[in-house]
Design a protein around this motif. Structure first.
Motif, short mmCIF file in Angstrom:
data_model
loop_
_atom_site.label_atom_id
_atom_site.label_comp_id
_atom_site.label_asym_id
_atom_site.label_seq_id
_atom_site.Cartn_x
_atom_site.Cartn_y
_atom_site.Cartn_z
N MET A 28 -6.33 -0.15 0.27
CA MET A 28 -5.69 -1.17 -0.56
C MET A 28 -4.95 -0.50 -1.71
O MET A 28 -5.19 0.68 -2.00
CB MET A 28 -6.74 -2.15 -1.10
CG MET A 28 -7.77 -1.52 -2.02
SD MET A 28 -8.99 -2.72 -2.65
CE MET A 28 -9.83 -3.17 -1.13
N SER A 50 -3.88 -0.99 -7.69
CA SER A 50 -4.00 -2.13 -8.61
C SER A 50 -5.22 -2.97 -8.26
O SER A 50 -5.95 -3.44 -9.15
CB SER A 50 -2.73 -2.99 -8.54
OG SER A 50 -2.50 -3.46 -7.23
N MET A 51 -5.47 -3.17 -6.95
CA MET A 51 -6.64 -3.92 -6.52
C MET A 51 -7.93 -3.15 -6.79
O MET A 51 -8.96 -3.74 -7.13
CB MET A 51 -6.53 -4.26 -5.04
CG MET A 51 -5.52 -5.35 -4.73
SD MET A 51 -5.94 -6.91 -5.55
CE MET A 51 -7.56 -7.25 -4.86
#
Length: 407
Positions: free
Chosen positions: A171, A174-175
C-alpha cells in the motif's frame, strides 16, 4: 502479607499502563528513521539527503530543555501529567498523518517539517510518560514496571519498522502512516482512563527543576568524562544503523525481507541480548560488562562490512543481524544500568532526562553525514570506519567511575 506476593505486583493497572505507554513511546521513533529512509530511497532521493534527514531527530536530544515546563506548569484538563500527555498524543497523531501525506520529491521541505513535528511531539510524550511512570509506580514496582515499559517500547518499534515496511510493499506510504497514527489510540485511551498520580510536592520554580540538578551533577570530579563516555559509547553502531536500511535495499534485499529478518527476527535477538546482558552483569559488574559488551558491539558492526562483500544472502543477513542485535541488547542493558547508577535520587527525573538527551545526540548529529560517508567510502569501508570510531568510547571507560557517590 503473603497474599501480596509476586502476583499482586505482576497483575495490576499500573503494570498495564507502563506496558501500553511504552508501546506508544516506541512506535513513533522509527517512523522518522528506517521507514522514512525506505520511502525516500524508493522515491529516488539521494543518500546524502537521506542522511541529513536524521537531523529531524534533534528534539529527542534536546528534550531536557523543555522538560522542566511539564513539571512546573499544568494544563486545565486531566491534571498535571495526563493533561500534557493527552495534548502530546493528539498532536503526535496529527503530525503522523501530515507526514504520511507529504511528498519526498516534490515538497521535501514540508516532509522535513512534518517529520520534525513528529519527533517533537514524540519526545514530549516520552518526557511526560517517564515522569508519570516514576510517580505512578511504588518503589517495589518500579523495576518490573520499567521492564514492561521497555518491552512495550520495543513492540512499538517492531510494529512501526517491521510492520510498516511490510505494509509499504502492499500500500502507499500515506496509508502506512495513517495506520500507525491510529495505532496510538490505545495509549490515548489509557491516558484518559488511568488516574492522575498523587505527588505531595513538585517544583514551584524553574530553578528548582533545572538549576539544582545541574549544580549537583557538575560538582562531581568525573562529570565531564561521564558525559563524554555517554556520547561516545554507542556512536559506532549508531552511525552504522543510520544507513542500514538504504544498505539492505542497495545490495538487493526486498522490503519484506528487511521487515522479516532485520526487524522481526532482530527484535527477538535484541530481547535475548537484553536478558543475557542483565544476567551477565550480576557476575561481571557494570564496568566489566561495559568493556565486554562494547567490544562485541564493535565486532558486530564489522559484520556489516562482511555482508557488503557477500551480497544479498538471507543466511548471511540472519547471522549478522543475530550477532548485531544480541550485542546491541547486551550493550544497551549495561548502558542503561550505568546511567541509572549515576543518577542522584533527589533529581532522578531531571538528571535522567539530561543523560538520555545526551545519549540521543550521536543518533542525530553523528548520523547526519553517514549518507555522504557511505557514498564516498563505499559500503565496506563505511562499516569499517563505524567499527573503528567505537574505540574512543571504550577507552573512556578507563576514566570514569561506574559507582559514583550520589547525594
Amino acid at each position: 502479607m503473603h497474599r501480596q506476593g509476586i502476583a499482586s505486583v505482576l497483575i495490576n493497572r499500573r503494570m498495564l499502563v507502563a506496558l501500553v505507554m511504552g508501546f506508544s513511546c516506541g512506535l513513533p521513533l522509527l517512523l522518522t528513521l528506517s521507514v522514512l529512509q525506505a520511502w525516500m530511497k524508493e522515491s529516488g532521493v539521494d543518500l546524502t539527503t537521506i542522511g541529513l534527514m536524521s537531523l529531524v531527530g534533534l528534539p529527542y536530544t534536546l528534550k531536557f530543555f523543555w522538560s522542566p515546563l511539564f513539571d512546573r506548569y499544568a494544563l486545565p484538563i486531566l491534571g498535571r501529567r495526563r493533561g500534557w500527555l493527552l495534548a502530546s498524543q493528539l498532536s503526535l497523531m496529527a503530525a503522523l498523518v501530515w507526514l504520511g501525506y507529504s511528498n519526498p520529491t516534490a515538497q521535501p521541505e514540508w516532509l522535513a517539517l512534518a517529520a520534525l513535528a513528529v519527533t517533537f511531539f514524540s519526545a514530549s510524550q516520552d518526557i511526560v510518560v517517564d515522569a508519570y511512570r516514576r510517580e505512578d509506580l511504588s518503589d517495589r514496582e518500579l523495576g518490573l514496571g520499567s521492564s514492561l515499559y521497555i518491552n512495550g517500547y520495543r513492540v512499538g518499534m517492531l510494529l512501526a519498522s517491521g510492520g510498516g515496511l511490510i505494509l509499504a510493499d502492499h500500500m502507499p506510504f500515506s496509508m502506512v502512516y495513517l495506520i500507525m497514527a491510529l495505532c496510538l489510540l490505545p495509549g490515548l485511551i489509557t491516558t484518559i482512563l488511568t488516574p492522575e498520580p498523587h505527588v505531595p510536592s513538585f517544583p514551584v520554580t524553574l530553578r528548582d527543576a533545572v538549576v539544582d540538578p545541574l549544580v549537583e551533577y557538575f560538582s562531581r570530579t568525573n562529570a565531564v568524562w561521564i558525559l563524554a563516555f555517554i556520547l561516545m559509547y554507542k556512536i559506532g553502531d549508531t552511525m552504522a544503523a543510520a544507513m542500514s536500511t538504504p544498505f539492505y535495499l542497495d545490495i538487493g534485499f526486498s522490503k519484506t525481507q528487511i521487515g522479516a529478518v532485520v526487524k522481526l527476527f532482530g527484535f527477538w535477538a535484541t530481547i535475548a541480548g537484553t536478558i543475557i546482558g542483565g544476567i551477565a552483569m550480576i557476575k561481571l559488574g557494570i564496568l566489566r560488562s561495559l568493556w565486554i559488551f562494547g567490544v562485541l558491539q564493535a565486532l558486530s558492526t564489522a559484520g556489516f562490512a562482511l555482508l557488503a562483500t557477500v551480497g544479498p544472502s538471507l543466511a548471511a543477513l540472519s547471522a549478522v543481524i543475530a550477532f548485531e542485535n544480541l550485542s546491541a541488547g547486551m550493550g544497551t542493558s549495561a548502558y542503561a544500568a550505568y546511567m541509572a547508577s549515576i543518577t542522584d535520587k533527589r533529581f532522578t527525573a531531571t538528571q535522567y532526562a539530561l543523560l538520555t538527551s545526551l545519549m540521543g545526540i550521536p543518533r542525530v548529529l553523528a548520523s547526519a553525514p553517514t549518507g555522504y560517508l557511505a557514498t564516498q567510502l563505499g559500503w565496506f569501508n563505511f562499516f569499517i570506519f563505524c567499527t573503528l570510531i567505537a574505540l574512543p568510547g571504550l577507552l573512556l571507560l578507563g576514566r570514569i567511575d561506574t559507582h559514583p557517590q550520589c547525594g
